[in-house]
Design a protein around this motif. Structure first.
Motif, PDB file in Angstrom:
ATOM      1  N   GLY A  16       6.223  -1.888   6.626  1.00  0.00           N
ATOM      2  CA  GLY A  16       4.965  -1.789   5.929  1.00  0.00           C
ATOM      3  C   GLY A  16       4.644  -0.381   5.477  1.00  0.00           C
ATOM      4  O   GLY A  16       5.438   0.543   5.644  1.00  0.00           O
ATOM      5  N   SER A  17       3.450  -0.222   4.903  1.00  0.00           N
ATOM      6  CA  SER A  17       3.020   1.053   4.339  1.00  0.00           C
ATOM      7  C   SER A  17       1.620   1.412   4.802  1.00  0.00           C
ATOM      8  O   SER A  17       0.793   0.533   5.082  1.00  0.00           O
ATOM      9  CB  SER A  17       3.029   1.004   2.809  1.00  0.00           C
ATOM     10  N   ILE A  69       4.117  13.415   0.250  1.00  0.00           N
ATOM     11  CA  ILE A  69       2.933  14.233   0.457  1.00  0.00           C
ATOM     12  C   ILE A  69       2.373  14.640  -0.900  1.00  0.00           C
ATOM     13  O   ILE A  69       3.129  14.915  -1.838  1.00  0.00           O
ATOM     14  CB  ILE A  69       3.250  15.464   1.331  1.00  0.00           C
ATOM     15  N   SER A  70       1.056  14.660  -1.021  1.00  0.00           N
ATOM     16  CA  SER A  70       0.419  15.066  -2.261  1.00  0.00           C
ATOM     17  C   SER A  70      -0.949  15.657  -1.948  1.00  0.00           C
ATOM     18  O   SER A  70      -1.462  15.509  -0.851  1.00  0.00           O
ATOM     19  CB  SER A  70       0.291  13.886  -3.236  1.00  0.00           C
ATOM     20  N   ARG A  71      -1.523  16.330  -2.936  1.00  0.00           N
ATOM     21  CA  ARG A  71      -2.861  16.885  -2.761  1.00  0.00           C
ATOM     22  C   ARG A  71      -3.656  16.712  -4.039  1.00  0.00           C
ATOM     23  O   ARG A  71      -3.144  16.915  -5.142  1.00  0.00           O
ATOM     24  CB  ARG A  71      -2.804  18.358  -2.335  1.00  0.00           C
ATOM     25  N   MET A  78      -5.781  15.835   0.919  1.00  0.00           N
ATOM     26  CA  MET A  78      -4.333  15.766   0.982  1.00  0.00           C
ATOM     27  C   MET A  78      -3.941  14.392   1.501  1.00  0.00           C
ATOM     28  O   MET A  78      -4.585  13.853   2.398  1.00  0.00           O
ATOM     29  CB  MET A  78      -3.778  16.848   1.910  1.00  0.00           C
ATOM     30  N   TYR A  79      -2.878  13.836   0.938  1.00  0.00           N
ATOM     31  CA  TYR A  79      -2.439  12.497   1.300  1.00  0.00           C
ATOM     32  C   TYR A  79      -1.029  12.506   1.878  1.00  0.00           C
ATOM     33  O   TYR A  79      -0.215  13.388   1.584  1.00  0.00           O
ATOM     34  CB  TYR A  79      -2.433  11.581   0.076  1.00  0.00           C
ATOM     35  N   LEU A  80      -0.749  11.499   2.675  1.00  0.00           N
ATOM     36  CA  LEU A  80       0.610  11.193   3.079  1.00  0.00           C
ATOM     37  C   LEU A  80       0.828   9.703   2.874  1.00  0.00           C
ATOM     38  O   LEU A  80       0.283   8.884   3.621  1.00  0.00           O
ATOM     39  CB  LEU A  80       0.867  11.567   4.542  1.00  0.00           C
ATOM     40  N   GLN A  81       1.587   9.362   1.854  1.00  0.00           N
ATOM     41  CA  GLN A  81       1.954   7.975   1.610  1.00  0.00           C
ATOM     42  C   GLN A  81       3.193   7.658   2.429  1.00  0.00           C
ATOM     43  O   GLN A  81       4.226   8.307   2.267  1.00  0.00           O
ATOM     44  CB  GLN A  81       2.226   7.738   0.123  1.00  0.00           C
ATOM     45  N   MET A  82       3.094   6.673   3.300  1.00  0.00           N
ATOM     46  CA  MET A  82       4.172   6.312   4.205  1.00  0.00           C
ATOM     47  C   MET A  82       4.636   4.902   3.880  1.00  0.00           C
ATOM     48  O   MET A  82       3.874   3.946   4.015  1.00  0.00           O
ATOM     49  CB  MET A  82       3.715   6.408   5.661  1.00  0.00           C
ATOM     50  N   ASN A  83       5.883   4.783   3.454  1.00  0.00           N
ATOM     51  CA  ASN A  83       6.482   3.500   3.119  1.00  0.00           C
ATOM     52  C   ASN A  83       7.651   3.216   4.054  1.00  0.00           C
ATOM     53  O   ASN A  83       8.182   4.108   4.694  1.00  0.00           O
ATOM     54  CB  ASN A  83       6.967   3.490   1.667  1.00  0.00           C
ATOM     55  N   LEU A  85       7.902   1.867   6.930  1.00  0.00           N
ATOM     56  CA  LEU A  85       7.617   2.413   8.249  1.00  0.00           C
ATOM     57  C   LEU A  85       8.500   1.791   9.323  1.00  0.00           C
ATOM     58  O   LEU A  85       8.823   0.600   9.274  1.00  0.00           O
ATOM     59  CB  LEU A  85       6.151   2.229   8.592  1.00  0.00           C
ATOM     60  N   LYS A  86       8.870   2.625  10.287  1.00  0.00           N
ATOM     61  CA  LYS A  86       9.716   2.234  11.398  1.00  0.00           C
ATOM     62  C   LYS A  86       8.968   2.438  12.709  1.00  0.00           C
ATOM     63  O   LYS A  86       8.060   3.258  12.781  1.00  0.00           O
ATOM     64  CB  LYS A  86      10.994   3.081  11.417  1.00  0.00           C
ATOM     65  N   PRO A  87       9.349   1.715  13.759  1.00  0.00           N
ATOM     66  CA  PRO A  87       8.691   1.927  15.052  1.00  0.00           C
ATOM     67  C   PRO A  87       8.726   3.383  15.510  1.00  0.00           C
ATOM     68  O   PRO A  87       7.767   3.840  16.144  1.00  0.00           O
ATOM     69  CB  PRO A  87       9.481   1.024  15.999  1.00  0.00           C
ATOM     70  N   GLU A  88       9.783   4.116  15.190  1.00  0.00           N
ATOM     71  CA  GLU A  88       9.881   5.509  15.589  1.00  0.00           C
ATOM     72  C   GLU A  88       8.917   6.425  14.836  1.00  0.00           C
ATOM     73  O   GLU A  88       8.796   7.602  15.171  1.00  0.00           O
ATOM     74  CB  GLU A  88      11.317   6.035  15.449  1.00  0.00           C
ATOM     75  N   ASP A  89       8.232   5.904  13.818  1.00  0.00           N
ATOM     76  CA  ASP A  89       7.178   6.659  13.144  1.00  0.00           C
ATOM     77  C   ASP A  89       5.868   6.632  13.931  1.00  0.00           C
ATOM     78  O   ASP A  89       4.920   7.327  13.558  1.00  0.00           O
ATOM     79  CB  ASP A  89       6.932   6.111  11.743  1.00  0.00           C
ATOM     80  N   THR A  90       5.794   5.827  14.973  1.00  0.00           N
ATOM     81  CA  THR A  90       4.583   5.738  15.781  1.00  0.00           C
ATOM     82  C   THR A  90       4.257   7.092  16.398  1.00  0.00           C
ATOM     83  O   THR A  90       5.085   7.690  17.077  1.00  0.00           O
ATOM     84  CB  THR A  90       4.747   4.687  16.879  1.00  0.00           C
TER      85      THR A  90
END
Length: 117
Positions: A16-17, A69-71, A78-83, A85-90
Motif C-alpha cells: 500500500g501507500s 520526497i518533495s516540498r 514537506m511531503y514523503l510519498q511512500m509506495n 510499502l513493506k513491513p520493514e518500513d514500520t
C-alpha cells in the motif's frame, strides 16, 4: 524556534501507500535542508530522504524507487510519498529542518507508520 509537525501516518497493508506531511511554522524557503528519518523498534534512527532548498534530493537505498520526497514552499509543507510499502518500513517517521552552515537543527515529534496485514 521552528516548529515542525508531522501527519499522515497510520496502518497500511503491505504494498500500500501513504503520504506523510511535515508542516513548518515558518516559510520553508528559509530552511536550507529538510529530511525524513525513521526509527524502528530496537533500531537506531536512520535517514530516509533529504531535500535542499534547491530541491536536490537523496534517498536511502532501502527506499529508493519507492519513496519520493518533495516540498511545497508556498504551503510550508514537506511531503514523503511512500509506495509499495513493506513491513520493514514500520517505524516512527520524523521530520527535520537543518543547516550545518547556519547552525540550526529542528525536529518534529514523529508519526507512526505501521505496515502489516
Amino acid at each position: 524556534q521552528v516548529q515542525l509537525v508531522e501527519s499522515g501516518g497510520g496502518l497500511v497493508q503491505p504494498g500500500g501507500s501513504l503520504r506523510l506531511s511535515c508542516t513548518a511554522s515558518v516559510s520553508i524557503i528559509s530552511i536550507y535542508s529538510m529530511g525524513w528519518y525513521r526509527q524502528a523498534p530496537g533500531k537506531q534512527r536512520e535517514l530516509v530522504a533529504t531535500i535542499t532548498s534547491g530541491r536536490s534530493t537523496n534517498y536511502a537505498d532501502s527506499v529508493k524507487g519507492r519513496f519520493t520526497i518533495s516540498r511545497d514552499n508556498a504551503k510550508n509543507i514537506m511531503y514523503l510519498q511512500m509506495n509499495s510499502l513493506k513491513p520493514e518500513d514500520t517505524a516512527v517517521y520524523y521530520c527535520r529542518g537543518y543547516s550545518d552552515y547556519a547552525g540550526y537543527d529542528f525536529w518534529g515529534q514523529g508519526t507512526q507508520v505501521t505496515v502489516s496485514s
